[in-house]
Write an enzyme that holds these catalytic residues in place. Structure first.
Site, PDB file in Angstrom:
ATOM      1  N   ALA A 280       0.875  -1.157   0.000  1.00  0.00           N
ATOM      2  CA  ALA A 280       0.000   0.000   0.000  1.00  0.00           C
ATOM      3  C   ALA A 280       0.916   1.212   0.000  1.00  0.00           C
ATOM      4  O   ALA A 280       2.086   1.095   0.309  1.00  0.00           O
ATOM      5  CB  ALA A 280      -0.873   0.003   1.241  1.00  0.00           C
ATOM      6  N   CYS A 281       0.406   2.367  -0.363  1.00  0.00           N
ATOM      7  CA  CYS A 281       1.337   3.457  -0.597  1.00  0.00           C
ATOM      8  C   CYS A 281       0.691   4.818  -0.540  1.00  0.00           C
ATOM      9  O   CYS A 281      -0.515   4.967  -0.576  1.00  0.00           O
ATOM     10  CB  CYS A 281       1.947   3.354  -1.989  1.00  0.00           C
ATOM     11  SG  CYS A 281       2.273   1.704  -2.501  1.00  0.00           S
ATOM     12  N   GLY A 282       1.587   5.806  -0.516  1.00  0.00           N
ATOM     13  CA  GLY A 282       1.180   7.170  -0.764  1.00  0.00           C
ATOM     14  C   GLY A 282       1.909   7.659  -1.996  1.00  0.00           C
ATOM     15  O   GLY A 282       3.051   7.281  -2.236  1.00  0.00           O
TER      16      GLY A 282
ATOM     17  N   ARG B 255       1.634   6.743   5.299  1.00  0.00           N
ATOM     18  CA  ARG B 255       1.166   5.854   4.232  1.00  0.00           C
ATOM     19  C   ARG B 255       2.248   4.861   3.841  1.00  0.00           C
ATOM     20  O   ARG B 255       1.999   3.926   3.098  1.00  0.00           O
ATOM     21  CB  ARG B 255       0.727   6.648   3.006  1.00  0.00           C
ATOM     22  CG  ARG B 255      -0.451   7.558   3.273  1.00  0.00           C
ATOM     23  CD  ARG B 255      -1.009   8.123   1.984  1.00  0.00           C
ATOM     24  NE  ARG B 255      -1.746   7.124   1.240  1.00  0.00           N
ATOM     25  CZ  ARG B 255      -3.046   6.900   1.394  1.00  0.00           C
ATOM     26  NH1 ARG B 255      -3.754   7.603   2.249  1.00  0.00           N
ATOM     27  NH2 ARG B 255      -3.651   5.968   0.695  1.00  0.00           N
TER      28      ARG B 255
ATOM     29  N   SER C  21       5.761   6.714  -1.462  1.00  0.00           N
ATOM     30  CA  SER C  21       6.103   6.166  -0.156  1.00  0.00           C
ATOM     31  C   SER C  21       5.455   4.798  -0.071  1.00  0.00           C
ATOM     32  O   SER C  21       4.266   4.663  -0.349  1.00  0.00           O
ATOM     33  CB  SER C  21       5.549   7.078   0.933  1.00  0.00           C
ATOM     34  OG  SER C  21       5.887   6.554   2.188  1.00  0.00           O
TER      35      SER C  21
END
Ligand code: SF4
Ligand code: SF4
Ligand code: SF4
Lengths: 440, 541
Positions: free
Chosen positions: A74-76, A103, A243
């Site tokens: 999962a990410c930003g 995140r 990120s």
């Protein structure tokens, strides 16, 4: 000892490289490491020490995943385009991604920047990650055969305790003219060259290969990596940042975003559930998914659809996040025909599952959500800049004076282009009629 | 095929008054005279094969002597003795079709295995002993119906599906669109809207499940009618098999795939054009490499009309198509059909799954086929020699996996769609086949089961107790077309929901993202080589 992964179906028959990747001496499969002892790194260099008395020295791999499985994360993400081509340092992108610290989990971050090598804008910049400096030799020999290397240098790093253990980074500025052995165009030739390195040199990985651009990525929080790669010293007119919150493969620098091919870079939040077929599809066209992550396939798909098949950005986005049949069925004849054909011809290119991604290229950024919008994406505009981000807060952090901010609907592409390239489309459900982001 | 016989048609059927009566209910018949009569009706070597396989047990105290069972049994197995007012059975004629069981108003009939079979033997199974005796009796080839019933391992049963947990959300088909629409046929490699690129004829399936080729003659008029109605209702297709298209069914032209097989029955330009797609049959999974035979006694007026052959003549399909002895011959026929239909129909080629299917499929695609059907060894048949049905061909799972992979390696996967056939039993098999690389599947046996088939394997005898594989006027009405259509529609609806659920739990919302997506599959209990052949990973990895 775990079962030898070289035999697990998918990898074996479709991607011969996987087997090799798995045998590249990662800690999971010590029995395979013996073949690599002749290449062991010098003492004192990370990965060079043996792991203990009486044990065969094992090489640590930064560039390959230790696991033969799809990367889950999962990410930003954030990116912005200065539509007027105004170049600015990496300071703002670092601040923006730092805003979304939570995140990620410190196990991956990265940036793409366009316009950073203006003095060498005509040359392809290859950013290459090596497990250690010794691995560069073979790749360089190969490169010299393939292309004209005009310049080669280490990528400057800010060495600190935080990144005491990191891969070796080099960049090459290369020219392809006179070397197009039977290839029609430079793009195909360079794609083949990059694929060859990524598949056949197990301790090297080409991070990016476009003109006047580059990616910088690794394991750590992105704000730390930005400092590590000294991004405030670069100036670009498009920046994207990422990120990462991986659920596996913690030490894998090659697995960080962005993924890139030519000047396509992709930062991605989500999981592509259709990856199994997408990778088999692009393979038919010569693209090897060398890293078990679903993200790189998006870059390859864009390269195929836009550069090779000549689709418009809108149509490429319709292929990747296809409209539902129920919506296609009620359209006027001509559009229905077009979309029906796009969907059936490119059925295996459709991306399914939750995603939001930013595709950077020299002309701008395309943001796209999956067709039921299972991952966040917001767009903001402030002056000549357009921002795309997982979170509004990140945009407001670096552009407090933002004039407009909105969330595009599911499956609607947001196409932000440089003024010199064309009109942008905002992705507010009617971008076909209403190109509001023309700029001033 | 010459002399043929079957396991179950016992020569001692004409006068069943020889039985000793049923074990249950009434005491056995006591008259030595009737025993003697029974014995006298035996042929000299009848005792070699007269062991009954099944036992029709009737609780006589509950039997109301309505004689429904007598009228319903097409296998001359049940009769009424008015003197004793008892219903008896000739057990050795019973094929366990369960028709009497289902129809008996008091549910007082039960079919059981007759006895222990022959002495337990791991090598000489009872079915083998029976077959040998039968053959010695008749000197013929043992015929049978339906598909391979031997316990070969099933790859479908060793493949499990992936599901989303946490990192990607599953999708609820009750709340989100879940798309099963599939286009079958050749696609261009790339498409540029607005430019006059190549556009090929494709057929649209709203569900990637089509009804497999079953010829009128092998199946009943009503069943084919039901298939047509259901296909039309569900937005899919039925297939004429090699038996031509009855004039009554030409109105289903948008829902039918017409087949051109080696016998060329009923083939003329109007037939080819009364279709959504045309199919060349090279082989059949149940009997790869051999032809077909519809006995003359089955060729009634309607079948004669449809097949364009005289009433009462045997309809013989040669083993090969006599104008196809090589791949370039196949190309000629493909293009002959394309010419005849003015390139308005996709042309499909159906082959049986054999060892080098991948290479054959590649050749077929290069020869111009728009759809390739791979029919695995579990596929059914109206009639086939048992020895061939049970021992020739390979599982569709591996043939499909290899063919899909080969076409991709050669960069021509888009040039043809793949239909997998042969033993698809439920929606999970459909999902697994599609994830292995099929565009769609054909079903036949599942469709027959949906309309009543009890897998008695007597299809070749034309006496189907359920009115499915017979055109005998007294048996035909047992399966009315609208009832068949309703049940087939029900089956497909059920599968549709199940496939949607399975897509949703994998985090997908359209079938094309499943197609060839082998990462959604994992093998359990397979060897490394099997996993590699299927192109899937071990469960847990
Ligand atoms: S109807 Fe079928 S099950 Fe019943 S006695 Fe006849 S053959 Fe046996
Ligand atoms: S159908 Fe049932 S009740 Fe009627 S005669 Fe047969 S066994 Fe007796
Ligand atoms: S179709 Fe009829 S004859 Fe054939 S197996 Fe089924 S029930 Fe028996």
């Amino acid at each position: 000892m775990p079962t030898c992964p070289g035999t697990c179906g998918t990898g074996f028959s479709q991607f011969p490289s996987r087997e090799k990747i798995m045998n590249s001496g990662s800690r999971t499969f010590p029995h395979a490491s013996m073949i690599n002892t002749s290449l062991s790194a010098p003492r004192g260099y990370p990965g060079g020490e043996s792991q203990g008395e009486g044990e065969v020295p094992r090489r640590k791999s930064f560039v390959r995943s230790p696991y033969d499985e799809k990367d889950l994360s999962a990410c930003g993400l954030i990116g912005f385009v200065n539509r007027d081509r105004r170049r600015e340092s990496g300071e703002r992108i670092i601040r923006a991604i730092a805003n979304m610290h939570d995140r990620g989990n410190g196990l991956g971050g990265g940036f793409a920047a366009y316009g950073i090598y203006p003095e060498r804008a005509d040359l392809y910049a290859l950013h290459v990650m090596y497990d250690d400096p010794h691995d560069a030799k073979q790749v360089e020999e190969y490169l010299k055969r393939q292309v004209v290397v005009e310049a080669a240098e280490e990528i400057p790093l800010f060495e600190s305790r935080r990144f005491s253990d990191h891969p070796y980074f080099k960049r090459y500025f290369v020219d392809l003219r006179e070397r197009l052995n039977g290839h029609d165009n430079e793009g195909d030739y360079l794609v083949d060259t990059v694929m060859h390195i990524n598949v056949n040199f197990e301790h090297a990985f080409v991070m990016s290969s476009g003109k006047n651009m580059g990616t910088f990525k690794g394991v750590g929080f992105p704000e730390d990596l930005g400092e590590f790669f000294r991004l405030p010293e670069y100036e670009g007119y498009i920046w994207t940042g990422h990120s990462r919150f991986p659920t596996n493969s913690p030490g894998w620098w090659g697995g960080a975003h962005p993924f890139a091919l030519l000047d396509w870079t992709i930062v991605h939040n989500g999981e592509i559930s259709s990856y199994g077929i997408n990778m088999r599809y692009v393979k038919m066209f010569g693209y090897e998914c060398t890293l078990m992550t679903d993200t790189e396939v998006v870059a390859y798909l864009f390269d195929l659809l836009v550069r090779r098949h000549g689709l418009s950005f809108e149509d490429a986005c319709k292929v990747l996040a296809p409209p539902f049949w129920k919506d296609i069925d009620v359209l006027e004849e001509e559009e229905r025909f077009t979309l029906t054909h796009l969907r059936s011809v490119y059925a295996s290119a459709a991306l399914n599952g939750p995603f939001a991604f930013l595709l950077g290229f020299s002309g701008g950024i395309i943001g796209l959500n999956d067709r039921v919008k299972l991952r966040p994406l917001v767009v903001g505009r402030g002056g000549e800049s357009v921002y795309l981000s997982s979170e509004e807060a990140a945009i407001r952090t670096i552009c407090p004076e933002v004039e407009e901010i909105w969330a595009p609907v599911a499956g609607e592409p947001v196409i932000v282009l440089l003024e010199s390239v064309g009109e942008s489309r905002d992705g507010r459900g009617n971008q076909r009629q209403r190109p509001v982001l023309q700029g001033a | 095929m010459g002399n043929t016989t079957t396991l179950s048609d016992n020569p001692r059927v004409s006068n069943p008054a020889n039985t000793n009566g049923s074990k249950s209910g009434l005491p056995p018949a006591t008259s030595p005279k009737s025993d003697l009569m029974g014995l006298q009706s035996l042929r000299p070597d009848d005792h070699f094969h007269s062991y009954p396989e099944y036992f029709v047990e009737r609780r006589h105290e509950e039997c109301i002597r309505c004689l429904v069972c007598v009228r319903q049994c097409p296998y001359d197995c049940t009769y009424y003795d008015p003197d004793r007012d008892v219903v008896y059975n000739v057990h050795q004629n019973c094929v366990n079709c369960k028709r009497c069981v289902a129809m008996c108003p008091t549910h007082c009939i039960r079919i059981e295995r007759f006895d222990s079979g022959f002495r337990d033997n791991g090598h000489w199974g009872t079915h083998l002993v029976r077959g040998l005796r039968k053959q010695a009796d008749t000197g013929g080839v043992l015929l049978t119906g339906l598909g391979n019933d031997l316990p070969y391992p099933s790859y479908f049963d060793r493949i499990v599906l992936d599901a989303s947990q946490v990192t990607n959300p599953s999708i609820d088909p009750l709340r989100e669109p879940m798309e099963l629409r599939t286009y079958l046929g050749r696609k261009p490699e790339s498409y540029r809207p607005g430019s006059p690129g190549e556009v090929f004829p494709n057929i649209l399936c709203e569900i990637p499940v089509l009804f497999a080729p079953m010829s009128f003659g092998a199946i009943s008029y009503n069943f084919q009618h039901g298939l047509a109605l259901a296909a039309q209702e569900m937005g899919t297709y039925f297939n004429t098999g090699e038996g031509g298209l009855h004039p009554d069914f030409r109105k289903f032209r948008d829902s039918v795939i017409v087949q051109v097989a080696s016998g060329r029955f009923g083939v003329d330009p109007d037939y080819l054009l009364s279709s959504a797609a045309c199919e060349i049959k090279i082989g059949q999974g149940a009997k790869p490499g051999i032809g077909g035979h519809l006995p003359g006694e089955k060729v009634n007026a309607e079948i004669s009309r449809t097949r364009m052959i005289p009433v009462g003549t045997d309809a013989l399909s040669p083993a090969p198509q006599h104008d196809i002895y090589s791949i370039e011959d196949l190309r000629l026929l493909i293009y002959a059909i394309k010419e005849a239909t003015e390139y308005t129909r996709p042309v499909s080629v159906k082959i049986a799954a054999v060892h080098n299917t991948a290479a054959i499929v590649s050749g077929i695609v290069r020869a111009g086929a728009d759809i390739v059907v791979i029919d695995g060894f579990r596929g059914g048949t109206g009639a086939a020699p048992m020895i061939i049905r049970d021992h020739v061909g390979i599982p569709v799972e591996v043939a499909l996996a290899q063919a899909d992979q080969r076409l991709r390696e050669e960069g021509i996967r888009h040039q043809a769609s793949i239909i997998a056939a042969g033993g698809i039993r439920n929606s999970a098999d459909v999902v697994k086949a599609i994830a292995l690389g099929a565009d769609a599947v054909y079903i036949a046996t599942s469709a027959m089961i949906a309309v009543g088939c009890t897998l008695c394997q007597q299809c070749h005898r034309g006496l189907c107790a359920w009115g499915i594989t017979t055109n005998r006027p007294d048996l035909l009405p047992r399966l009315p077309a609208d009832q068949a259509a309703g049940r087939l529609t029900g089956l497909l609806r059920g599968w549709q929901h199940e496939i949607q659920e399975m897509l949703g739990l994998m985090g997908l919302n359209s079938i094309e993202s499943l197609r060839g997506n082998r990462l959604k599959l994992r093998g359990v209990g397979l060897t490394q080589l099997e996993l590699q052949t299927l192109g899937i990973r071990q469960a847990g990895l």
